[in-house]
Design a protein around this motif. Structure first.
Motif, PDB file in Angstrom:
ATOM      1  N   ASP A  58      41.717  -2.874 -65.256  1.00 30.40           N
ATOM      2  CA  ASP A  58      41.145  -3.537 -66.430  1.00 30.40           C
ATOM      3  C   ASP A  58      41.289  -5.052 -66.335  1.00 30.40           C
ATOM      4  N   GLY A  59      42.412  -5.502 -65.762  1.00 26.15           N
ATOM      5  CA  GLY A  59      42.598  -6.942 -65.593  1.00 26.15           C
ATOM      6  C   GLY A  59      41.538  -7.551 -64.691  1.00 26.15           C
ATOM      7  N   GLY A  60      41.043  -6.765 -63.743  1.00 25.12           N
ATOM      8  CA  GLY A  60      39.949  -7.234 -62.904  1.00 25.12           C
ATOM      9  C   GLY A  60      38.686  -7.447 -63.707  1.00 25.12           C
ATOM     10  N   ARG A  61      38.450  -6.579 -64.671  1.00 27.52           N
ATOM     11  CA  ARG A  61      37.266  -6.738 -65.528  1.00 27.52           C
ATOM     12  C   ARG A  61      37.438  -7.933 -66.472  1.00 27.52           C
ATOM     13  N   VAL A  62      38.671  -8.181 -66.867  1.00 27.07           N
ATOM     14  CA  VAL A  62      38.940  -9.379 -67.675  1.00 27.07           C
ATOM     15  C   VAL A  62      38.650 -10.630 -66.839  1.00 27.07           C
ATOM     16  N   LEU A  63      39.130 -10.643 -65.589  1.00 29.56           N
ATOM     17  CA  LEU A  63      38.851 -11.778 -64.699  1.00 29.56           C
ATOM     18  C   LEU A  63      37.352 -11.915 -64.462  1.00 29.56           C
ATOM     19  N   LYS A  64      36.684 -10.798 -64.244  1.00 30.15           N
ATOM     20  CA  LYS A  64      35.231 -10.831 -64.054  1.00 30.15           C
ATOM     21  C   LYS A  64      34.552 -11.476 -65.255  1.00 30.15           C
ATOM     22  N   ALA A  65      34.977 -11.090 -66.465  1.00 30.89           N
ATOM     23  CA  ALA A  65      34.376 -11.645 -67.688  1.00 30.89           C
ATOM     24  C   ALA A  65      34.608 -13.152 -67.776  1.00 30.89           C
ATOM     25  N   TRP A 123      36.209  -7.637 -73.983  1.00 30.65           N
ATOM     26  CA  TRP A 123      36.836  -6.842 -75.036  1.00 30.65           C
ATOM     27  C   TRP A 123      36.918  -5.362 -74.672  1.00 30.65           C
ATOM     28  N   ILE A 124      35.884  -4.840 -73.998  1.00 27.96           N
ATOM     29  CA  ILE A 124      35.955  -3.437 -73.577  1.00 27.96           C
ATOM     30  C   ILE A 124      37.113  -3.234 -72.618  1.00 27.96           C
ATOM     31  N   ALA A 125      37.344  -4.209 -71.730  1.00 23.99           N
ATOM     32  CA  ALA A 125      38.403  -4.081 -70.727  1.00 23.99           C
ATOM     33  C   ALA A 125      39.789  -4.321 -71.301  1.00 23.99           C
ATOM     34  N   VAL A 126      39.965  -5.399 -72.064  1.00 24.89           N
ATOM     35  CA  VAL A 126      41.315  -5.818 -72.453  1.00 24.89           C
ATOM     36  C   VAL A 126      41.931  -4.907 -73.508  1.00 24.89           C
ATOM     37  N   VAL A 127      41.114  -4.212 -74.283  1.00 21.32           N
ATOM     38  CA  VAL A 127      41.668  -3.404 -75.369  1.00 21.32           C
ATOM     39  C   VAL A 127      42.512  -2.245 -74.843  1.00 21.32           C
ATOM     40  N   GLY A 128      42.204  -1.728 -73.634  1.00 19.90           N
ATOM     41  CA  GLY A 128      42.981  -0.622 -73.082  1.00 19.90           C
ATOM     42  C   GLY A 128      44.427  -1.005 -72.806  1.00 19.90           C
ATOM     43  N   PRO A 129      44.665  -2.033 -71.979  1.00 17.43           N
ATOM     44  CA  PRO A 129      46.053  -2.456 -71.750  1.00 17.43           C
ATOM     45  C   PRO A 129      46.787  -2.846 -73.030  1.00 17.43           C
ATOM     46  N   VAL A 183      50.936  -3.490 -68.594  1.00 16.39           N
ATOM     47  CA  VAL A 183      51.118  -4.731 -67.821  1.00 16.39           C
ATOM     48  C   VAL A 183      50.387  -4.649 -66.482  1.00 16.39           C
ATOM     49  N   LEU A 184      50.531  -3.526 -65.768  1.00 16.18           N
ATOM     50  CA  LEU A 184      49.879  -3.395 -64.468  1.00 16.18           C
ATOM     51  C   LEU A 184      48.360  -3.432 -64.583  1.00 16.18           C
ATOM     52  N   ASN A 185      47.835  -2.885 -65.674  1.00 16.77           N
ATOM     53  CA  ASN A 185      46.383  -2.893 -65.852  1.00 16.77           C
ATOM     54  C   ASN A 185      45.846  -4.276 -66.159  1.00 16.77           C
ATOM     55  N   LEU A 186      46.717  -5.212 -66.479  1.00 14.83           N
ATOM     56  CA  LEU A 186      46.283  -6.595 -66.710  1.00 14.83           C
ATOM     57  C   LEU A 186      46.300  -7.426 -65.426  1.00 14.83           C
ATOM     58  N   VAL A 187      46.732  -6.814 -64.316  1.00 16.21           N
ATOM     59  CA  VAL A 187      46.680  -7.523 -63.027  1.00 16.21           C
ATOM     60  C   VAL A 187      45.213  -7.845 -62.727  1.00 16.21           C
ATOM     61  N   PRO A 188      44.907  -9.114 -62.414  1.00 16.13           N
ATOM     62  CA  PRO A 188      43.504  -9.540 -62.297  1.00 16.13           C
ATOM     63  C   PRO A 188      42.818  -9.120 -61.005  1.00 16.13           C
ATOM     64  N   GLY A 189      42.543  -7.844 -60.878  1.00 10.91           N
ATOM     65  CA  GLY A 189      41.825  -7.350 -59.705  1.00 10.91           C
ATOM     66  C   GLY A 189      41.125  -6.044 -60.013  1.00 10.91           C
ATOM     67  N   LEU A 190      39.867  -5.918 -59.605  1.00  6.26           N
ATOM     68  CA  LEU A 190      39.147  -4.655 -59.776  1.00  6.26           C
ATOM     69  C   LEU A 190      39.753  -3.612 -58.835  1.00  6.26           C
ATOM     70  N   PRO A 191      39.757  -2.322 -59.235  1.00  7.80           N
ATOM     71  CA  PRO A 191      39.108  -1.736 -60.407  1.00  7.80           C
ATOM     72  C   PRO A 191      39.981  -1.677 -61.654  1.00  7.80           C
TER      73      PRO A 191
END
Length: 389
Positions: free
Chosen positions: A179-186, A125-131, A169-177
């Motif tokens: 935000d999408g990377g943090r979603v994938l990590k979660a 939730w901390i990560a996904v709310v930004g995008p 949209v770009l921040n939802l790409v599933p790769g760190l650093p």
């Protein structure tokens, strides 16, 4: 994009974190400092130069003022980035984490959250709310542009909508650093129960994204019909390097954190001698040597610890002066954060030291008995040994 970092206190009273060099405080949101780096002025100038001609096309006759309008657009754009980062911060605070600052910089923004997420859903939730916030801002700006007549403001709304939708949209790409990377990590963490595995998987996602980005100029003309410009190549290189280095650092950090549970305070503690505050330093040192103690703690007559003798201060004191100096003169008064449970270990140990930097800490048992003194130098040595394994 969010960038939660480690050291700080998410539970106890928080102290303001030292402001990084090269940053300027411009205000605060819900008690959180908002900073900008000096690099922001560079990107604001670039935005002004790039979008100035497009602004003049929408509003002919502006002349030099088209660049002023471009700079104003850069400010508005970064206000939307600030909303993105503020959403990270607000959710983090509502979940019980401290937030040190929000920083706006050349590549966007960073929210400094205290400590690692304790649960996968918190990370999510901390990560996904930004995008999601950026996408919402983009949709709102697009809706405003849709109902407006042609002109400068409508053009600004179109640009703002496009920029925020792209950021979201770009921040939802599933790769760190990202935000999408943090979603994938979660998601990996939740499925596997292993936070570090989630970081490593998301780190590989970031590396793959970086390589794909660096390869984009090779196929750009075939895909969109336009050859890459020098600016395109520079931006791709900067962003690709940022993603690769961020992903690599996240993976290295995860591997190191896997070894943290082996870092335990108890076996690192030095045997401790307790002495009265008014005892001459020379006598305290003699007793410590006789008892083969590696540290000295001053206590009151009832045995309450009041100070930890600084090894550095004792070494700096000339031997001929030690008989005439009370041991309390080279002891650091026991303050909040200098007393730690003897059982502290792993991440809790690192965070405790980060919250209250000192040379020595007093370790106590659950019943209040003194166990020993923990030296930061000993912890650093053990930490480096862990990192080399």
């Amino acid at each position: 994009m969010a960038d939660p970092t480690d050291p700080a206190d998410a539970d106890g009273p928080r102290r303001s974190a030292p402001r990084a060099r090269g940053t300027i405080r411009i205000g605060s949101i819900v008690g959180i400092d908002v900073l900008i780096t000096t690099s922001w002025f560079v990107v604001a100038a670039l935005i002004s130069l790039i979008f100035g001609p497009r602004i003049e096309a929408a509003q002919p006759g502006l002349g030099f003022w088209k660049y002023v309008a471009g700079f104003a657009f850069a400010v508005v754009l970064y206000l939307s980035v600030l909303l993105h980062e503020a959403s990270h911060a607000v959710v983090a605070k509502r979940l019980g984490y401290g937030v040190n600052s929000i920083t706006l910089h050349f590549l966007g923004g960073m929210t400094e959250v205290d400590g690692q997420s304790k649960r996968p859903r918190h990370e999510f939730w901390i990560a996904v709310v930004g995008p999601l916030t950026s996408i919402a801002v983009g949709a709102a700006a697009g809706a405003v542009a849709y109902v407006m007549s042609d002109g400068l403001v409508r053009e600004a709304m179109i640009l703002l909508a496009g920029a925020n939708l792209l950021i979201g949209v770009l921040n939802l790409v599933p790769g760190l650093p990202l935000d999408g990377g943090r979603v994938l990590k979660a998601l990996v963490w939740g499925a596997s129960g292993d936070q570090h595995r989630g970081s490593i998987v998301a780190g590989w996602g970031g590396r793959i994204t970086a390589l794909a980005l660096l390869a984009w100029p090779l196929v750009q003309e075939r895909v969109i019909g336009e050859p890459p410009t020098i600016l395109d190549l520079v931006l791709v290189f900067i962003l690709g390097l940022f993603l690769w280095s961020g992903a690599t650092a996240a993976m290295a950090h995860a591997r190191l954190r896997q070894r943290l549970p082996t870092l335990v305070a108890r076996p690192l503690a030095r045997r401790t001698l307790t002495v009265p505050e008014d005892l001459p330093l020379a006598e305290a040192v003699r007793r410590a040597q006789e008892a083969q103690a590696g540290s000295i703690v001053t206590v009151t007559p009832d045995g309450t610890p009041v100070g930890i003798v600084s090894e550095a201060a004792v070494t700096a004191m000339p031997a001929e002066r030690r008989p005439w100096v009370a041991v309390s003169a080279v002891a650091r008064t026991m303050e909040e954060g200098l007393t730690l449970p003897a059982t502290v270990a792993g991440e809790d140990l690192i965070l405790a030291i980060s919250r209250r930097p000192a040379e020595e800490y007093l370790l106590v048992e659950a019943d209040g008995r003194i166990y020993g003194v923990l030296s930061t130098a000993d912890v650093d040595r053990a930490f480096r040994d862990n990192a080399r394994r």
